[in-house]
Design a protein around this motif. Structure first.
Motif, short mmCIF file in Angstrom:
data_model
loop_
_atom_site.label_atom_id
_atom_site.label_comp_id
_atom_site.label_asym_id
_atom_site.label_seq_id
_atom_site.Cartn_x
_atom_site.Cartn_y
_atom_site.Cartn_z
N ILE A 204 0.86 -1.18 0.00
CA ILE A 204 0.00 0.00 0.00
C ILE A 204 0.89 1.23 0.00
CG2 ILE A 204 -1.81 1.25 1.23
CD1 ILE A 204 -2.64 -1.47 2.42
N GLY A 205 0.88 1.95 -1.11
CA GLY A 205 1.75 3.10 -1.29
C GLY A 205 2.76 2.81 -2.39
N ALA A 206 2.94 3.76 -3.31
CA ALA A 206 3.85 3.55 -4.45
C ALA A 206 4.92 4.62 -4.50
CB ALA A 206 3.07 3.51 -5.75
N GLY A 207 5.29 5.18 -3.33
CA GLY A 207 6.44 6.04 -3.28
C GLY A 207 7.71 5.21 -3.39
N PRO A 208 8.88 5.80 -3.17
CA PRO A 208 10.12 5.02 -3.29
C PRO A 208 10.13 3.74 -2.46
CG PRO A 208 10.64 7.35 -3.19
CD PRO A 208 9.16 7.24 -2.94
N ALA A 209 9.70 3.81 -1.19
CA ALA A 209 9.74 2.61 -0.34
C ALA A 209 8.83 1.52 -0.88
CB ALA A 209 9.36 2.97 1.09
N GLY A 210 7.59 1.88 -1.20
CA GLY A 210 6.63 0.89 -1.69
C GLY A 210 7.03 0.33 -3.05
N ALA A 211 7.47 1.20 -3.96
CA ALA A 211 7.82 0.75 -5.31
C ALA A 211 9.04 -0.16 -5.29
CB ALA A 211 8.07 1.96 -6.22
N ILE A 212 10.04 0.18 -4.47
CA ILE A 212 11.24 -0.66 -4.40
C ILE A 212 10.91 -2.02 -3.78
CG2 ILE A 212 13.50 -0.91 -3.28
CD1 ILE A 212 13.86 2.12 -3.68
N ALA A 213 10.11 -2.01 -2.71
CA ALA A 213 9.69 -3.28 -2.09
C ALA A 213 8.95 -4.14 -3.11
CB ALA A 213 8.83 -3.02 -0.86
N ALA A 214 8.02 -3.53 -3.85
CA ALA A 214 7.24 -4.27 -4.84
C ALA A 214 8.14 -4.83 -5.93
CB ALA A 214 6.17 -3.36 -5.44
N THR A 215 9.11 -4.04 -6.38
CA THR A 215 10.02 -4.49 -7.44
C THR A 215 10.84 -5.69 -7.02
OG1 THR A 215 10.20 -2.22 -8.31
CG2 THR A 215 11.90 -3.78 -8.96
N LEU A 216 11.49 -5.59 -5.86
CA LEU A 216 12.38 -6.66 -5.42
C LEU A 216 11.62 -7.93 -5.10
CD1 LEU A 216 14.94 -4.66 -3.22
CD2 LEU A 216 15.03 -5.21 -5.66
#
Length: 207
Positions: A9-21
């Protein structure tokens, strides 16, 4: 109901990086964030080591995108005389002035390219369901997941809804604005300007 291993939940740097990895490692990932109109963003910097870390994971960042600008150093008056720091002598190289809209957008696309499924919506509520989670979106979509990542920053939407508390260490107010970069008689600089004052401190940078 759409089933995923992880809902971010959230697509800022933290959320996007977690989702990517996570998606790169084979997890079925959903990434939730509403679409928002572009607005001015506060000027922010990224340490040199963080740029290297992003690059080592093949994530978008200053080393692969020339829309971010190297910071050549600082001019500071921190409770005393002015101090000049030149980044030329830093072993790790310069820090970086980010274009935050570009940075966030490119990280979001990296997550999607890795296989994360984007949902342009926010969360109405998230409930524990057995050993996992049931997430009801504002659009009416219903998602199930084994894991839930609250990447909503200081809002802590999910954490607060499930009993999390905010630890307030001090009371500070931040005021920021974006305007003309230079006034009369002021030379342009790629350095960060910092000065302390009786009521706090300020910094300025050319974006």
């Amino acid at each position: 109901m759409n089933s995923h291993d992880v809902v971010v939940i959230g697509a800022g740097p933290a959320g996007a990086i977690a989702a990517t990895l996570l998606a790169r490692r084979g997890a079925a990932v959903a990434m939730l964030a509403p679409e928002t109109a572009e607005t001015e963003r506060i000027g922010e910097s990224l340490p040199a080591f963080a740029a290297d870390l992003l690059d080592s994971y093949e994530l978008p960042g200053p080393l692969s995108d020339n829309r971010h600008v190297p910071i050549s150093g600082t001019l500071s008056a921190w409770g005393g005389l002015r101090t000049d720091h030149d980044a030329f002598g830093d072993p790790g190289g310069p820090n970086w002035r980010l274009d935050r809209r570009v940075f966030d957008t490119e990280l979001g696309w990296a997550a999607i390219d890795a296989g994360a499924v984007p949902y342009a919506t926010w969360v109405a509520r998230a409930e524990r369901e057995g050993r996992g989670w049931r997430v009801i979106c504002e659009t009416g979509d219903c998602l199930s997941a084994t894991w839930l990542i609250d990447a909503t920053g200081r809002r802590g939407l999910i954490g607060r809804a499930h009993g999390g508390a905010v630890n307030q260490h001090n009371r500070q107010v931040a005021i920021w604005s974006v305007g003309p970069a230079m006034g009369a008689g002021v030379s342009p600089t790629a350095r960060t300007l910092i000065e302390s004052d009786v009521d706090g401190w300020w910094y300025g940078a050319v974006l």
